[in-house]
Design an enzyme around this catalytic site. Structure first.
Site, PDB file in Angstrom:
ATOM      1  N   SER A   1       0.818  -1.163   0.096  1.00  0.00           N
ATOM      2  CA  SER A   1      -0.132   0.008   0.078  1.00  0.00           C
ATOM      3  C   SER A   1       0.988   1.285   0.146  1.00  0.00           C
ATOM      4  O   SER A   1       0.440   2.173  -0.427  1.00  0.00           O
ATOM      5  CB  SER A   1      -0.827  -0.132   1.164  1.00  0.00           C
ATOM      6  OG  SER A   1      -0.317  -0.252   2.315  1.00  0.00           O
TER       7      SER A   1
ATOM      8  N   LYS B   1     -11.483   1.376  -1.993  1.00  0.00           N
ATOM      9  CA  LYS B   1     -10.526   1.620  -3.018  1.00  0.00           C
ATOM     10  C   LYS B   1     -11.185   2.021  -4.167  1.00  0.00           C
ATOM     11  O   LYS B   1     -11.795   2.745  -4.293  1.00  0.00           O
ATOM     12  CB  LYS B   1      -9.145   1.003  -2.709  1.00  0.00           C
ATOM     13  CG  LYS B   1      -8.600   1.755  -1.205  1.00  0.00           C
ATOM     14  CD  LYS B   1      -7.725   0.678  -0.385  1.00  0.00           C
ATOM     15  CE  LYS B   1      -7.614   1.392   0.851  1.00  0.00           C
ATOM     16  NZ  LYS B   1      -7.127   0.392   1.927  1.00  0.00           N
TER      17      LYS B   1
ATOM     18  N   HIS C   1      -5.376  -2.831  -2.832  1.00  0.00           N
ATOM     19  CA  HIS C   1      -4.856  -1.987  -3.823  1.00  0.00           C
ATOM     20  C   HIS C   1      -4.664  -2.667  -5.348  1.00  0.00           C
ATOM     21  O   HIS C   1      -4.506  -1.864  -6.401  1.00  0.00           O
ATOM     22  CB  HIS C   1      -3.622  -1.231  -3.605  1.00  0.00           C
ATOM     23  CG  HIS C   1      -3.773  -0.388  -2.209  1.00  0.00           C
ATOM     24  ND1 HIS C   1      -4.304   0.840  -2.020  1.00  0.00           N
ATOM     25  CD2 HIS C   1      -3.605  -0.857  -0.967  1.00  0.00           C
ATOM     26  CE1 HIS C   1      -4.193   1.277  -0.738  1.00  0.00           C
ATOM     27  NE2 HIS C   1      -3.977   0.086  -0.047  1.00  0.00           N
TER      28      HIS C   1
END
Ligand code: PLP
Length: 389
Positions: free
Chosen positions: A176, A236, A204
């Site tokens: 990350s 995200k 991610h």
């Protein structure tokens, strides 16, 4: 005379580690208003630009109209409603796993999965750069906990040889704060050869990576046998909120029976699940978002190399610029802000000591012209903070 909080806070400030929350005065997007200032932002995790997408908003509105607002209870009591269930089925199909289980946050999904799978007498091995929620989960589990060198299968192998009981190897998919990829083909083979299970948190990777946004496992073609425990988060690239664990029928039933962070919490609002069902469709099918992101990433790396910035080894929308010193990272962020650009300085303990950086992130909403603005500003500001370094 206990709790000398003032001293603790003063020390943090003196070390240039004090945190402040920028106040966002509108929705996520490339152009935002923060603390009254209009800024071009390169720091959100809304990689595909879905957090403020009209169709996702409409799905949430319609969901609230039909299902109300609150989840009302935990999943095991009366909080598991049709949108949650449909989303779990869609996520299972999307990840190519038999089942998926929905959580309200990624932090809780990680605590749940690790603590349900290992405990006293077992072993949990984690990459030293794993997300805080995974490290906390390892500590909370009560299993023997050890961190291996970043992405280093040899370091992992040494620890696997000394492991006892059920052994869980845990890694971020995309790291990350660095943006690099876990070396899954090597790490998974190592874990499998020693009878350990691999758990990957791809918060991610889902969205930006893989032909249909299926993340690092799609990128490397890793199936259920390679990665028995797969975690994704929805706050995200999905642009909504929540998280999921995907895996076998038995894994999911085990979590439902034993994972305390799953059992003892209220389900997420069903309308959020309605929004995620829509954003999942967009994430899978609108591959132009990934194509555009990859174009931005390529151009940024080429442009940054030309002006001598210290890039990290990242093929993802996370393109950190390593500064080292926390004070200089803050200075660089402040200089960019004077020029109308918002890029957050990430400092210890979020990153290792001496590893302060500007965490530049890209979204499919950024234009190439906006990217050039960032490069121009960096060309001006970078030498100012690195002059006497
Ligand atoms: C953001 C993040 C989480 C936490 O997810 P939330 O849904 O924000 O709680 C977990 N793991 C990784 C790698 C993350 O980046």
């Amino acid at each position: 005379m206990t709790f000398d909080l003032a001293t603790r806070l003063a020390e943090r400030r003196a070390a240039h580690l004090y945190r402040q929350r920028p106040l966002l005065e509108g929705p996520q997007g490339s152009e935002v208003v923060v603390d009254g200032q209009a800024l071009l932002a390169f720091c959100s995790n809304d990689y595909l630009g879905l957090a403020n997408h009209p169709e996702v908003i409409a799905a949430m509105r319609a969901g609230a109209g039909r299902w109300g607002v609150g989840g009302g209870a935990s999943h095991l009591v009366i909080g598991h409603s049709t949108p949650h269930h449909e989303l779990e089925e869609a996520l299972a199909e999307f990840t190519g796993r038999p089942r998926a289980l929905l959580f309200s946050t990624g932090y809780m999904a990680n605590l749940a999965a690790v603590t349900a799978l290992v405990g006293q007498g077992d072993t949990v091995l984690e990459d030293r750069l794993n997300h805080a929620s995974l490290l906390d989960a390892g500590l909370l589990s009560g299993a023997r906990f050890s961190r291996y060198l970043h992405n280093d299968a040899v370091s992992l192998s040494k620890r696997l040889e000394r492991a006892e009981g059920n052994t869980l190897v845990v890694s971020d998919g995309v790291f990350s704060m660095d943006g690099d990829l876990a070396d899954l083909p090597t790490l998974c083979a190592e874990a499998r050869s020693k009878g350990a299970w691999m758990m990957v948190d791809d918060a991610h990777g889902f969205g930006p990576l893989g032909a249909t946004g299926g993340g690092i496992v799609e990128h490397f073609g890793m199936g259920l046998d390679d990665v028995p425990v797969l975690v994704g988060t929805l706050g995200k690239a999905f642009g909504t909120a929540g998280a999921f664990v995907a895996g076998s029928e038995e894994l999911i039933e085990t979590l439902i029976q034993f994972a305390r962070p799953y059992i003892y919490t209220t389900s997420q609002p069903p309308a959020v699940a309605c929004a995620t069902l829509r954003s999942l469709e967009l994430l899978r099918t609108e591959s132009w978002r990934r194509d555009h992101l990859n174009k931005l990433i390529g151009r940024f790396r080429a442009g940054a190399a030309e002006i001598g910035l210290s890039l990290m080894d990242s093929p993802t929308p996370i393109q950190p610029l390593l500064v080292g010193d926390s004070e200089r990272a803050l200075q660089l962020s402040a200089l960019l802000k004077e020029r109308g650009l918002l890029v957050g300085a990430i400092r210890p303990p979020t990153v290792p000591a001496g590893g302060a950086r500007l965490r530049v992130t890209f979204s499919a909403l950024h234009s190439e012209a906006q990217l050039e603005r960032l490069l121009d500003a960096l060309a001006e500001c970078w030498p100012q903070v690195n002059r006497d370094a």
